[in-house]
Design a protein around this motif. Sequence first.
Motif, mmCIF file in Angstrom:
data_model
loop_
_atom_site.group_PDB
_atom_site.id
_atom_site.type_symbol
_atom_site.label_atom_id
_atom_site.label_comp_id
_atom_site.label_asym_id
_atom_site.label_seq_id
_atom_site.Cartn_x
_atom_site.Cartn_y
_atom_site.Cartn_z
ATOM 1 N N MET A 36 54.823 62.757 27.417
ATOM 2 C CA MET A 36 55.716 61.938 26.633
ATOM 3 C C MET A 36 57.156 62.322 26.951
ATOM 4 O O MET A 36 57.452 63.483 27.226
ATOM 5 N N LEU A 37 58.014 61.331 26.904
ATOM 6 C CA LEU A 37 59.419 61.531 27.205
ATOM 7 C C LEU A 37 60.225 61.778 25.937
ATOM 8 O O LEU A 37 59.961 61.165 24.898
ATOM 9 N N THR A 38 61.204 62.633 26.052
ATOM 10 C CA THR A 38 62.154 62.788 24.952
ATOM 11 C C THR A 38 63.166 61.655 25.057
ATOM 12 O O THR A 38 63.256 60.972 26.088
ATOM 13 N N LEU A 39 63.943 61.486 24.020
ATOM 14 C CA LEU A 39 64.976 60.455 24.037
ATOM 15 C C LEU A 39 65.992 60.740 25.144
ATOM 16 O O LEU A 39 66.427 59.820 25.853
ATOM 17 N N MET A 40 66.347 62.006 25.323
ATOM 18 C CA MET A 40 67.295 62.371 26.387
ATOM 19 C C MET A 40 66.740 62.023 27.767
ATOM 20 O O MET A 40 67.466 61.510 28.618
ATOM 21 N N GLU A 41 65.461 62.292 27.986
ATOM 22 C CA GLU A 41 64.837 61.984 29.274
ATOM 23 C C GLU A 41 64.797 60.478 29.515
ATOM 24 O O GLU A 41 65.073 60.017 30.628
ATOM 25 N N LEU A 42 64.462 59.723 28.483
ATOM 26 C CA LEU A 42 64.424 58.265 28.603
ATOM 27 C C LEU A 42 65.800 57.708 28.937
ATOM 28 O O LEU A 42 65.945 56.900 29.860
ATOM 29 N N CYS A 43 66.812 58.159 28.216
ATOM 30 C CA CYS A 43 68.175 57.677 28.452
ATOM 31 C C CYS A 43 68.650 58.042 29.856
ATOM 32 O O CYS A 43 69.298 57.222 30.521
ATOM 33 N N ALA A 44 68.315 59.222 30.328
ATOM 34 C CA ALA A 44 68.700 59.629 31.684
ATOM 35 C C ALA A 44 68.000 58.760 32.720
ATOM 36 O O ALA A 44 68.618 58.313 33.692
ATOM 37 N N GLU A 45 66.717 58.483 32.506
ATOM 38 C CA GLU A 45 65.957 57.679 33.468
ATOM 39 C C GLU A 45 66.475 56.242 33.534
ATOM 40 O O GLU A 45 66.575 55.657 34.610
ATOM 41 N N LEU A 46 66.806 55.676 32.379
ATOM 42 C CA LEU A 46 67.300 54.300 32.340
ATOM 43 C C LEU A 46 68.810 54.210 32.541
ATOM 44 O O LEU A 46 69.350 53.110 32.634
ATOM 45 N N GLN A 47 69.462 55.349 32.580
ATOM 46 C CA GLN A 47 70.917 55.443 32.730
ATOM 47 C C GLN A 47 71.636 54.653 31.626
ATOM 48 O O GLN A 47 72.493 53.809 31.888
ATOM 49 N N ILE A 48 71.244 54.962 30.387
ATOM 50 C CA ILE A 48 71.864 54.347 29.219
ATOM 51 C C ILE A 48 72.294 55.454 28.260
ATOM 52 O O ILE A 48 71.827 56.590 28.355
ATOM 53 N N SER A 49 73.153 55.107 27.320
ATOM 54 C CA SER A 49 73.569 56.074 26.304
ATOM 55 C C SER A 49 72.580 56.046 25.141
ATOM 56 O O SER A 49 71.808 55.092 24.977
ATOM 57 N N ARG A 50 72.636 57.084 24.340
ATOM 58 C CA ARG A 50 71.792 57.128 23.139
ATOM 59 C C ARG A 50 72.121 55.972 22.217
ATOM 60 O O ARG A 50 71.232 55.375 21.614
ATOM 61 N N SER A 51 73.405 55.630 22.112
ATOM 62 C CA SER A 51 73.802 54.538 21.221
ATOM 63 C C SER A 51 73.224 53.205 21.701
ATOM 64 O O SER A 51 72.829 52.370 20.878
ATOM 65 N N THR A 52 73.154 53.009 23.023
ATOM 66 C CA THR A 52 72.533 51.791 23.550
ATOM 67 C C THR A 52 71.066 51.755 23.187
ATOM 68 O O THR A 52 70.555 50.723 22.741
ATOM 69 N N PHE A 53 70.372 52.881 23.334
ATOM 70 C CA PHE A 53 68.955 52.931 22.969
ATOM 71 C C PHE A 53 68.769 52.595 21.492
ATOM 72 O O PHE A 53 67.915 51.786 21.133
ATOM 73 N N TYR A 54 69.568 53.206 20.619
ATOM 74 C CA TYR A 54 69.418 52.949 19.187
ATOM 75 C C TYR A 54 69.762 51.504 18.841
ATOM 76 O O TYR A 54 69.158 50.916 17.935
ATOM 77 N N ASP A 55 70.694 50.909 19.570
ATOM 78 C CA ASP A 55 71.013 49.494 19.373
ATOM 79 C C ASP A 55 69.811 48.634 19.747
ATOM 80 O O ASP A 55 69.423 47.735 19.004
ATOM 81 N N TRP A 56 69.210 48.909 20.916
ATOM 82 C CA TRP A 56 68.006 48.186 21.335
ATOM 83 C C TRP A 56 66.894 48.357 20.314
ATOM 84 O O TRP A 56 66.196 47.404 19.969
ATOM 85 N N ARG A 57 66.733 49.561 19.823
ATOM 86 C CA ARG A 57 65.655 49.844 18.858
ATOM 87 C C ARG A 57 65.872 49.078 17.564
ATOM 88 O O ARG A 57 64.934 48.508 17.003
#
Length: 56
Positions: free
Chosen positions: A1-22
Motif C-alpha cells: 500500500m502507498l502512503t499519501l506522500m508516495e502517491l503524491c510523488a508518483e503522480l507529481q501532485i501536491s497534497r492539497s491537490t489530492f485532498y481537493d480531488w478526494r
Amino acid sequence: MLTLMELCAELQISRSTFYDWRAKGRAPRCLKLPNGDLRIRRSDLDRWLSRLEEAA
C-alpha cells in the motif's frame, strides 16, 4: 500500500491537490487507518489510472 506522500510523488501532485480531488470524489479509493493516516492500494491506483485513460 502507498502512503499519501508516495502517491503524491508518483503522480507529481501536491497534497492539497489530492485532498481537493478526494473532496470532489475524483481521487483513487483510500483506506483510513485508525491513526487517521491514508493508504492507497496499488491495485486501486492502477484501476483508477486505467479509468482515466479510457475516458481520455
